[in-house]
Design a protein around this motif. Structure first.
Motif, short mmCIF file in Angstrom:
data_model
loop_
_atom_site.label_atom_id
_atom_site.label_comp_id
_atom_site.label_asym_id
_atom_site.label_seq_id
_atom_site.Cartn_x
_atom_site.Cartn_y
_atom_site.Cartn_z
N VAL A 64 0.79 -0.81 0.11
CA VAL A 64 -0.17 -0.13 -0.18
C VAL A 64 0.50 0.95 0.31
O VAL A 64 1.94 0.91 0.63
CB VAL A 64 -0.69 -0.11 1.43
CG1 VAL A 64 -1.96 -0.60 0.55
CG2 VAL A 64 0.10 0.24 2.59
N TRP A 65 0.22 2.13 -1.01
CA TRP A 65 1.69 2.99 -0.92
C TRP A 65 0.82 4.55 -0.50
O TRP A 65 -0.42 4.78 -0.92
CB TRP A 65 2.27 3.80 -2.72
CG TRP A 65 2.39 1.67 -2.58
CD1 TRP A 65 2.38 0.71 -3.04
CD2 TRP A 65 4.09 1.38 -3.06
NE1 TRP A 65 3.17 -0.42 -3.20
CE2 TRP A 65 4.27 0.21 -2.78
CE3 TRP A 65 4.91 2.41 -2.05
CZ2 TRP A 65 5.42 -0.35 -3.17
CZ3 TRP A 65 6.28 1.93 -2.24
CH2 TRP A 65 6.18 0.49 -2.25
N ASP A 66 0.90 5.40 -0.70
CA ASP A 66 1.11 6.72 -0.33
C ASP A 66 1.19 7.76 -1.25
O ASP A 66 2.27 8.39 -1.46
CB ASP A 66 1.70 7.30 0.84
CG ASP A 66 0.99 8.57 1.45
OD1 ASP A 66 0.30 9.06 0.77
OD2 ASP A 66 1.14 9.57 2.01
N ARG A 93 -8.20 6.73 1.13
CA ARG A 93 -7.43 6.95 1.78
C ARG A 93 -8.18 7.03 2.96
O ARG A 93 -9.36 7.39 3.54
CB ARG A 93 -6.11 7.85 1.74
CG ARG A 93 -7.00 9.26 1.40
CD ARG A 93 -5.68 10.70 1.10
NE ARG A 93 -5.06 10.06 -0.12
CZ ARG A 93 -4.07 9.84 -1.17
NH1 ARG A 93 -2.53 9.72 0.47
NH2 ARG A 93 -3.58 10.10 -1.36
N TRP A 98 -4.65 6.59 8.24
CA TRP A 98 -4.47 5.48 6.52
C TRP A 98 -4.16 6.21 5.49
O TRP A 98 -4.40 6.52 4.06
CB TRP A 98 -5.51 4.78 6.66
CG TRP A 98 -5.42 3.51 5.37
CD1 TRP A 98 -5.82 4.02 4.07
CD2 TRP A 98 -4.69 2.25 5.76
NE1 TRP A 98 -5.26 2.07 3.30
CE2 TRP A 98 -4.79 1.37 4.72
CE3 TRP A 98 -4.25 1.47 6.58
CZ2 TRP A 98 -3.75 0.45 4.09
CZ3 TRP A 98 -2.87 0.81 6.72
CH2 TRP A 98 -3.12 -0.38 4.86
N TYR A 100 -2.42 5.40 2.30
CA TYR A 100 -2.52 4.81 1.44
C TYR A 100 -3.88 5.58 0.43
O TYR A 100 -5.08 4.68 0.40
CB TYR A 100 -1.80 3.41 2.27
CG TYR A 100 -1.04 3.64 2.83
CD1 TYR A 100 -0.02 3.15 2.58
CD2 TYR A 100 -1.58 3.01 4.21
CE1 TYR A 100 1.38 3.41 3.46
CE2 TYR A 100 -0.50 3.35 5.41
CZ TYR A 100 1.24 3.69 4.78
OH TYR A 100 1.74 4.19 5.79
N SER A 101 -3.23 5.32 -0.64
CA SER A 101 -4.14 5.18 -1.81
C SER A 101 -4.31 4.03 -3.28
O SER A 101 -4.78 4.04 -3.89
CB SER A 101 -4.51 6.98 -2.75
OG SER A 101 -3.17 6.54 -2.82
N SER A 129 6.00 8.00 -4.59
CA SER A 129 5.91 7.51 -3.41
C SER A 129 6.07 8.60 -1.73
O SER A 129 6.88 8.85 -1.67
CB SER A 129 6.01 6.35 -3.07
OG SER A 129 6.05 5.47 -1.10
N HIS A 132 5.16 3.26 2.61
CA HIS A 132 4.43 2.39 2.31
C HIS A 132 4.36 1.69 3.32
O HIS A 132 4.56 1.59 4.42
CB HIS A 132 4.36 1.98 0.68
CG HIS A 132 6.49 1.55 0.81
ND1 HIS A 132 7.32 2.07 1.17
CD2 HIS A 132 6.82 -0.03 1.22
CE1 HIS A 132 8.48 1.01 1.13
NE2 HIS A 132 8.02 -0.02 1.52
#
Length: 148
Positions: A64-66, A93, A98, A100-101, A129, A132
């Protein structure tokens, strides 16, 4: 047609012919109906659903990545294009807990290989990024679609 295929296509050399025999029509009719269902959005896709554990993949991780909202489409194209990513999609998100999208699933037989795959995604995203996590699965929760 849906009832005849909801558990999957038969594992044969000619699966549409086998379905046709079951429902009493031609293979061409089965393929035409499946195409119509796909085009109408009733069926999202026809594809293989492997049991990664049975194939020896013990490190199945949802990464999972922001990624900033304005860059998530580009990031998704990059990550989704990697040959080792089996799923890649955007999810909302839930700040502040949280961020992360962008979600991308990886599979590896060894933890070190999984870590290398995550690093390759990080390199692919570069500055897009902002952070994550990797959420490794411990068991299969679901491998089926809707049942009628």
């Amino acid at each position: 047609m849906v009832l005849a295929t909801q558990d999957g296509l038969p594992i044969t050399e000619r699966p549409y012919h086998a379905v046709a025999e079951t429902v009493g029509t031609s293979a061409e009719d089965v393929m035409a109906r499946m195409t119509r269902l796909l085009n109408a959005g009733v069926i999202r896709r026809i594809g293989l659903v492997p049991n990664h554990y049975a194939l020896g993949y013990r490190f199945n991780g949802m990464t999972v990545w922001d990624v900033a909202d304005e860059h998530v489409a580009e990031a998704g194209r990059r990550v989704g294009g990697l040959d080792f990513v089996s799923h890649c999609y955007q999810r909302p998100r839930h700040l502040p807990d949280w961020p992360y999208s962008l979600f991308a699933m990886i599979h590896a037989r060894e933890r070190a290989v999984a870590d290398q795959l995550v690093e390759r995604i990080a390199e692919c995203l570069g500055p897009l990024s902002r952070g994550h996590l990797v959420l490794f699965s411990s068991r299969i929760l679901k491998k089926t679609g809707l049942r009628l």
